[in-house]
Design a protein around this motif. Structure first.
Motif, mmCIF file in Angstrom:
data_model
loop_
_atom_site.group_PDB
_atom_site.id
_atom_site.type_symbol
_atom_site.label_atom_id
_atom_site.label_comp_id
_atom_site.label_asym_id
_atom_site.label_seq_id
_atom_site.Cartn_x
_atom_site.Cartn_y
_atom_site.Cartn_z
ATOM 1 N N VAL A 138 0.843 -1.202 0.000
ATOM 2 C CA VAL A 138 0.000 0.000 0.000
ATOM 3 C C VAL A 138 0.881 1.256 0.000
ATOM 4 O O VAL A 138 0.597 2.229 -0.704
ATOM 5 C CB VAL A 138 -0.955 -0.007 1.213
ATOM 6 N N LEU A 139 1.975 1.220 0.752
ATOM 7 C CA LEU A 139 2.879 2.378 0.767
ATOM 8 C C LEU A 139 3.433 2.666 -0.625
ATOM 9 O O LEU A 139 3.605 3.810 -1.015
ATOM 10 C CB LEU A 139 4.052 2.099 1.714
ATOM 11 N N LEU A 140 3.723 1.605 -1.379
ATOM 12 C CA LEU A 140 4.371 1.780 -2.680
ATOM 13 C C LEU A 140 3.373 2.019 -3.814
ATOM 14 O O LEU A 140 3.634 2.781 -4.730
ATOM 15 C CB LEU A 140 5.225 0.549 -3.018
ATOM 16 N N PHE A 141 2.205 1.324 -3.737
ATOM 17 C CA PHE A 141 1.267 1.385 -4.862
ATOM 18 C C PHE A 141 -0.107 1.907 -4.473
ATOM 19 O O PHE A 141 -1.009 1.963 -5.310
ATOM 20 C CB PHE A 141 1.100 -0.010 -5.487
ATOM 21 N N GLY A 142 -0.301 2.208 -3.200
ATOM 22 C CA GLY A 142 -1.598 2.725 -2.779
ATOM 23 C C GLY A 142 -2.545 1.627 -2.341
ATOM 24 O O GLY A 142 -2.274 0.438 -2.471
ATOM 25 N N ARG A 143 -3.665 2.098 -1.880
ATOM 26 C CA ARG A 143 -4.699 1.225 -1.328
ATOM 27 C C ARG A 143 -5.261 0.258 -2.375
ATOM 28 O O ARG A 143 -5.910 -0.718 -2.065
ATOM 29 C CB ARG A 143 -5.799 2.161 -0.816
ATOM 30 N N ARG A 144 -4.967 0.557 -3.657
ATOM 31 C CA ARG A 144 -5.453 -0.303 -4.744
ATOM 32 C C ARG A 144 -4.942 -1.727 -4.604
ATOM 33 O O ARG A 144 -5.594 -2.670 -5.039
ATOM 34 C CB ARG A 144 -5.027 0.272 -6.087
ATOM 35 N N ILE A 145 -3.772 -1.902 -3.964
ATOM 36 C CA ILE A 145 -3.190 -3.230 -3.773
ATOM 37 C C ILE A 145 -4.202 -4.179 -3.122
ATOM 38 O O ILE A 145 -4.289 -5.346 -3.466
ATOM 39 C CB ILE A 145 -1.934 -3.105 -2.864
ATOM 40 N N ILE A 146 -4.981 -3.653 -2.162
ATOM 41 C CA ILE A 146 -5.935 -4.510 -1.466
ATOM 42 C C ILE A 146 -7.374 -4.110 -1.806
ATOM 43 O O ILE A 146 -8.175 -4.935 -2.210
ATOM 44 C CB ILE A 146 -5.653 -4.522 0.067
ATOM 45 N N CYS A 147 -7.679 -2.829 -1.678
ATOM 46 C CA CYS A 147 -9.076 -2.408 -1.842
ATOM 47 C C CYS A 147 -9.505 -2.330 -3.306
ATOM 48 O O CYS A 147 -10.699 -2.230 -3.592
ATOM 49 C CB CYS A 147 -9.300 -1.048 -1.199
ATOM 50 N N GLY A 148 -8.563 -2.331 -4.216
ATOM 51 C CA GLY A 148 -8.924 -2.283 -5.625
ATOM 52 C C GLY A 148 -8.844 -3.645 -6.294
ATOM 53 O O GLY A 148 -9.629 -3.962 -7.171
ATOM 54 N N TRP A 149 -7.861 -4.464 -5.868
ATOM 55 C CA TRP A 149 -7.522 -5.652 -6.633
ATOM 56 C C TRP A 149 -7.521 -6.933 -5.820
ATOM 57 O O TRP A 149 -7.234 -8.000 -6.349
ATOM 58 C CB TRP A 149 -6.124 -5.491 -7.271
ATOM 59 N N ASN A 150 -7.777 -6.870 -4.519
ATOM 60 C CA ASN A 150 -7.537 -8.093 -3.752
ATOM 61 C C ASN A 150 -8.289 -8.167 -2.435
ATOM 62 O O ASN A 150 -7.687 -8.456 -1.405
ATOM 63 C CB ASN A 150 -6.024 -8.200 -3.499
ATOM 64 N N CYS A 151 -9.583 -7.900 -2.451
ATOM 65 C CA CYS A 151 -10.348 -8.036 -1.210
ATOM 66 C C CYS A 151 -11.714 -8.620 -1.587
ATOM 67 O O CYS A 151 -12.350 -8.148 -2.524
ATOM 68 C CB CYS A 151 -10.519 -6.671 -0.535
ATOM 69 N N PRO A 152 -12.173 -9.650 -0.872
ATOM 70 C CA PRO A 152 -13.478 -10.219 -1.204
ATOM 71 C C PRO A 152 -14.585 -9.174 -1.134
ATOM 72 O O PRO A 152 -15.571 -9.254 -1.866
ATOM 73 C CB PRO A 152 -13.695 -11.282 -0.124
ATOM 74 N N CYS A 153 -14.386 -8.176 -0.254
ATOM 75 C CA CYS A 153 -15.432 -7.165 -0.116
ATOM 76 C C CYS A 153 -15.592 -6.373 -1.402
ATOM 77 O O CYS A 153 -16.701 -6.208 -1.907
ATOM 78 C CB CYS A 153 -15.097 -6.233 1.033
ATOM 79 N N VAL A 154 -14.454 -5.904 -1.955
ATOM 80 C CA VAL A 154 -14.568 -5.144 -3.198
ATOM 81 C C VAL A 154 -15.045 -6.073 -4.309
ATOM 82 O O VAL A 154 -15.852 -5.689 -5.164
ATOM 83 C CB VAL A 154 -13.254 -4.414 -3.563
ATOM 84 N N ALA A 155 -14.606 -7.326 -4.262
ATOM 85 C CA ALA A 155 -14.981 -8.261 -5.329
ATOM 86 C C ALA A 155 -16.485 -8.502 -5.337
ATOM 87 O O ALA A 155 -17.136 -8.353 -6.363
ATOM 88 C CB ALA A 155 -14.216 -9.568 -5.159
ATOM 89 N N ILE A 156 -17.045 -8.852 -4.185
ATOM 90 C CA ILE A 156 -18.483 -9.165 -4.187
ATOM 91 C C ILE A 156 -19.312 -7.910 -4.467
ATOM 92 O O ILE A 156 -20.330 -7.959 -5.157
ATOM 93 C CB ILE A 156 -18.926 -9.874 -2.885
ATOM 94 N N ARG A 157 -18.839 -6.778 -3.983
ATOM 95 C CA ARG A 157 -19.619 -5.556 -4.199
ATOM 96 C C ARG A 157 -19.523 -5.088 -5.648
ATOM 97 O O ARG A 157 -20.419 -4.407 -6.140
ATOM 98 C CB ARG A 157 -19.183 -4.479 -3.216
ATOM 99 N N GLU A 158 -18.448 -5.447 -6.333
ATOM 100 C CA GLU A 158 -18.363 -5.068 -7.753
ATOM 101 C C GLU A 158 -19.060 -6.081 -8.648
ATOM 102 O O GLU A 158 -19.758 -5.710 -9.572
ATOM 103 C CB GLU A 158 -16.895 -4.937 -8.171
ATOM 104 N N VAL A 159 -18.842 -7.378 -8.392
ATOM 105 C CA VAL A 159 -19.395 -8.356 -9.336
ATOM 106 C C VAL A 159 -20.850 -8.728 -9.030
ATOM 107 O O VAL A 159 -21.581 -9.110 -9.926
ATOM 108 C CB VAL A 159 -18.516 -9.634 -9.436
ATOM 109 N N VAL A 160 -21.244 -8.603 -7.779
ATOM 110 C CA VAL A 160 -22.651 -8.880 -7.438
ATOM 111 C C VAL A 160 -23.415 -7.566 -7.275
ATOM 112 O O VAL A 160 -24.568 -7.458 -7.680
ATOM 113 C CB VAL A 160 -22.748 -9.709 -6.135
ATOM 114 N N GLY A 161 -22.754 -6.571 -6.720
ATOM 115 C CA GLY A 161 -23.454 -5.321 -6.383
ATOM 116 C C GLY A 161 -23.491 -4.298 -7.503
ATOM 117 O O GLY A 161 -23.946 -3.174 -7.290
ATOM 118 N N PHE A 162 -23.067 -4.660 -8.727
ATOM 119 C CA PHE A 162 -23.009 -3.666 -9.809
ATOM 120 C C PHE A 162 -24.353 -3.009 -10.137
ATOM 121 O O PHE A 162 -24.374 -1.849 -10.528
ATOM 122 C CB PHE A 162 -22.384 -4.286 -11.075
#
Ligand code: SF4
Ligand code: SF4
Ligand code: SF4
Length: 388
Positions: A138-162
């Motif tokens: 996260v320090l090097l690439f930002g919060r996208r490392i987890i919250c953009g590309w690698n968290c079940p929460c973002v995944a389910i909310r994007e693919v189911v919650g669209f």
């Protein structure tokens, strides 16, 4: 010298955006059904103890749903950059959050609370090795490392919650923007959990961690069901204590979005596509061209939606290559699936995940899974057995 022209064999600009459209009632109903299924899976594992398989109600039910809906969403996605992100996101969640912890939950080097049994990939669990690696990422690439590309929460909310990304569902007022501070209450509770995890397991720490799991877990799933009123990212926007931690690092690390005021026509499209409701261009204008919000997940939607190329990602890669500009053209070009380099990159990323899975299988066969930990520790201490 002629400037290098980047060929973009992609759809016309007006079709490149990852727009939040209007969806039929049955799509919304299906989404709410899938959210409910995931919630029941968690409830079953936490309280009911009725079924054991991930397909049929346990903590991994959510990951199965992400895979199923993810394949649908990847096929349907029009924005090349978002499609690439969804492929990597769904693959990460499937391997790192489902297959490894479900099939091969090996013991991970950790610091702290033994009874918590942190096992890879407890990416959100303070004290685990992967947690510290995520913080570094996260320090090097930002919060996208987890919250953009690698968290079940973002995944389910994007693919189911669209279906709930449209402005009809996402609160975007000034008040809604202020409500983001609510998550700092959860952040304080999280600090308490970090403290408890560094203590020996006793009644107090166990009760506190049980309480913490409840105040995180229940709102996590309840906000699924509130999506028609608070949008698909309600939990990330208002409540997530882990997101708050990563957001703080977003602020001090190398990640930001660069904004060029002289190109901007103030059309507001960057704000409309942002699921986190960040006032993108206004923040850039007020902050000498820096959009460095703690809320930013680095999804890149605002950048690929900008018709004048005024926005660009900035992270470690810009430090290594000062001439690099990760703007709309760059992101879409990198995600052009007709480019051999794109296909090679994607294959390399997927091969890395397969390698990790193989390493997990090997490591768990050598070191043992969490299920064998008590017996192994018992043998180590010269005791017949230990139990938790
Ligand atoms: S804010 Fe929290 S729940 Fe949302 S993607 Fe980030 S870590 Fe996951
Ligand atoms: S989308 Fe681009 S041009 Fe439009 S307001 Fe945002 S930064 Fe400015
Ligand atoms: S500001 Fe842009 S990159 Fe950040 S979350 Fe919003 S849309 Fe995504």
């Amino acid at each position: 010298m002629t400037a290098k022209v980047i060929p973009i064999r992609l759809m016309p600009a007006n079709q490149q955006r990852s727009q939040a459209g209007r969806y039929a009632w049955w799509v919304k109903a299906l989404s709410l059904l899938a959210f409910t299924w995931a919630f029941l899976g968690w409830l079953n594992e936490a309280w009911f103890f009725q079924f054991g398989s991930p397909l049929w109600l346990n903590r991994y039910t959510e990951e199965v749903i992400i895979l199923l809906f993810g394949l649908w969403r990847i096929r349907a996605e029009k924005n090349a950059h978002t499609r690439k992100r969804l492929i990597i996101l769904v693959a990460n969640v499937t391997v790192l959050w489902w297959l490894i912890p479900w099939g091969f939950p090996f013991i991970e080097p950790y610091i702290g609370y033994l009874a918590g049994l942190p096992a890879f990939p407890s990416l959100h669990t303070p004290g685990t090795l992967t947690f510290f690696l995520v913080l570094l990422g996260v320090l090097l690439f930002g919060r996208r490392i987890i919250c953009g590309w690698n968290c079940p929460c973002v995944a389910i909310r994007e693919v189911v919650g669209f279906p709930f990304r449209h402005a009809d569902h996402v609160p975007r007022s000034a008040w809604a923007w202020r409500w983001r501070h609510l998550k700092w209450i959860w952040f304080v509770l999280y600090l308490g959990a970090m403290w408890a995890m560094t203590r020996p397991a006793d009644n107090l720490t166990s009760s506190y961690l049980g309480f913490f799991a409840l105040v995180v877990g229940v709102p996590y799933f309840i906000t699924f069901l509130l999506s028609p009123w608070i949008g698909n990212r309600g939990y990330c926007r208002f409540l997530c204590p882990f997101g708050a931690t990563f957001g703080l690092l977003n602020k001090v690390g190398l990640f930001r979005i660069d904004y060029q005021a002289d190109k901007c026509i103030q059309c507001g499209k960057c704000v409309k596509v942002c699921d986190m409701n960040i006032p993108v261009w206004q923040m850039g204008a007020a902050n000498q061209g820096r959009v460095d919000s703690t809320e930013c997940m680095g999804c890149g939607r605002c950048i690929t939606a900008c018709p004048t190329n005024s926005l660009a990602l900035h992270d470690l890669r810009n430090l290594l290559r000062p001439g690099l500009r990760q703007d709309r053209h760059h992101l879409l070009h990198k995600a052009d699936r007709h480019r051999p380099a794109y296909r090679r990159g994607l294959l390399a990323s997927l091969a890395l995940l397969v390698l990790l899975l193989a390493a997990a299988i090997y490591y768990s066969s050598q070191v043992g899974t969490i299920h064998e930990l008590p017996a192994r520790l018992g043998a180590l201490c010269g005791l017949p057995s230990l139990s938790w």
